[in-house]
Design a protein around this motif. Structure first.
Motif, PDB file in Angstrom:
ATOM      1  N   UNK A 104       0.828  -1.204   0.000  1.00 32.32           N
ATOM      2  CA  UNK A 104       0.000   0.000   0.000  1.00 32.32           C
ATOM      3  C   UNK A 104       0.865   1.258   0.000  1.00 32.32           C
ATOM      4  N   UNK A 105       1.933   1.229   0.793  1.00 34.56           N
ATOM      5  CA  UNK A 105       2.846   2.365   0.817  1.00 34.56           C
ATOM      6  C   UNK A 105       3.537   2.537  -0.526  1.00 34.56           C
ATOM      7  N   UNK A 106       3.902   1.425  -1.149  1.00 27.14           N
ATOM      8  CA  UNK A 106       4.521   1.516  -2.467  1.00 27.14           C
ATOM      9  C   UNK A 106       3.520   2.045  -3.499  1.00 27.14           C
ATOM     10  N   UNK A 107       2.251   1.712  -3.339  1.00 25.06           N
ATOM     11  CA  UNK A 107       1.228   2.282  -4.215  1.00 25.06           C
ATOM     12  C   UNK A 107       1.129   3.792  -4.071  1.00 25.06           C
ATOM     13  N   UNK A 108       1.294   4.287  -2.841  1.00 27.67           N
ATOM     14  CA  UNK A 108       1.313   5.738  -2.635  1.00 27.67           C
ATOM     15  C   UNK A 108       2.499   6.369  -3.352  1.00 27.67           C
ATOM     16  N   UNK A 109       3.650   5.687  -3.294  1.00 27.06           N
ATOM     17  CA  UNK A 109       4.834   6.194  -3.994  1.00 27.06           C
ATOM     18  C   UNK A 109       4.585   6.241  -5.493  1.00 27.06           C
ATOM     19  N   UNK A 110       3.974   5.181  -6.030  1.00 23.23           N
ATOM     20  CA  UNK A 110       3.661   5.180  -7.457  1.00 23.23           C
ATOM     21  C   UNK A 110       2.656   6.270  -7.813  1.00 23.23           C
ATOM     22  N   UNK A 111       1.755   6.574  -6.891  1.00 23.17           N
ATOM     23  CA  UNK A 111       0.825   7.668  -7.131  1.00 23.17           C
ATOM     24  C   UNK A 111       1.519   9.000  -7.286  1.00 23.17           C
TER      25      UNK A 111
END
Length: 308
Positions: free
Chosen positions: A136-143
């Motif tokens: 989920x944190x990596x998804x925020x980074x990709x965002x």
């Protein structure tokens, strides 16, 4: 009772269907011609010519004095005043151009090196360690990759104003540390270059996590490190809008913002045209040198993870 004539063979329905018709044969021939080496190389030559045209125009224009700049063709040499124009740029207004050039080197080299190291460490942690909410944190980074840089300039200016670093070197160095795309690339590089077996063997030998990253993983990630550094260096060198928002003191300007300020007065003082042209030609040189010197790392880095 049926008979077969000598010299003829029966043609099955599958053979008839497998044989291409005239229209299909013409399409295949056309596709083969379009993908031939001659056509592909011709398209690449046209693209290279189009890409290098602005730089070649700068080279031609830098050899002209102010009169020849407007009186001769754009793609013709002048009286070869390149060195005179270069000397004028470097000594104009107490060598302010050298100050701008040094500022660009500081913002691009120091900022990009720190940003790349942070990105590599973050991507390595996302790849090799398991912790709660990692994906989920990596998804925020990709965002963060989807957010244009110009959109966040005003919030960044307000934060920098609260911190009291507006119109300082830190106003450009600190925002350069955040690079979501670099974190994504670093995770891909870590998956492709750093085997988990090597890390487990080093842990068995008693290596700590920090030493494991610095002595084993970081050297393996050298191609990825240089690739991310090259992207970050190019973005920092071309960071015009961020410098325009954050800086007011001309002694802190990077070279692109300084050239913009010179170009803004060319309508009132046309002699600035030669300064802008020659200064732009000099400003392109570090990018060319960076790509030529680091291209072998870049090529090898782009293939990370391609072969399993």
């Amino acid at each position: 009772m049926s008979t077969l004539t000598h010299g003829t063979t029966p043609t099955s329905q599958s053979d008839t269907a497998a044989r291409p018709g005239p229209a299909e044969s013409r399409r295949r021939t056309s596709a083969h011609l379009l993908l031939s080496p001659g056509v592909v190389n011709g398209i690449l030559l046209v693209a290279a010519f189009y890409t290098l045209m602005p730089v070649s125009w700068l080279l031609f224009a830098a050899t002209k004095n102010h009169r020849d700049l407007f009186a001769t063709s754009g793609f013709s040499f002048g009286d070869f005043n390149l060195f005179a124009n270069l000397q004028r740029v470097l000594t104009f207004n107490d060598s302010i151009y050298l100050r701008w050039f040094g500022n660009s080197v500081l913002y691009s080299v120091v900022g990009s090196a720190a940003s790349t190291l942070l990105c590599v460490a973050t991507g390595y942690a996302f790849d090799k360690y398991a912790f709660r909410g990692k994906e989920k944190l990596f998804g925020v980074v990709l965002g963060g990759v989807l957010v244009p840089t110009t959109v966040i300039q005003l919030p960044m200016y307000l934060l920098a104003s609260k911190a009291g670093i507006v119109n300082t070197y830190w106003a450009l160095l600190l925002p350069a540390l955040v690079n979501p795309f670099g974190v994504y690339l670093a995770r891909v590089f870590s998956e492709g270059y750093v085997p988990n077996e090597v890390l487990e063997a080093a842990r068995v030998d008693g290596a700590g996590e920090l030493r494991l990253f610095a002595r084993i993983s970081l050297p393996m990630l050298a191609p990825g490190f240089m690739t991310i550094f090259l992207f970050s260096f190019t973005a920092s060198w071309n960071n015009f809008f961020g410098a325009l928002v954050m800086l007011n003191d001309d002694s802190l300007y990077p070279v692109n913002l300084g050239l913009f300020m010179w170009n803004s007065v060319t309508q009132q003082q046309p002699e600035y045209y030669s300064l802008v042209i020659t200064g732009s030609l000099v400003a392109v040189v570090p990018l060319i040198v960076a790509f030529v010197c680091l291209q072998r790392f870049w090529r090898s880095g782009l293939t990370a993870g391609a072969v399993k």
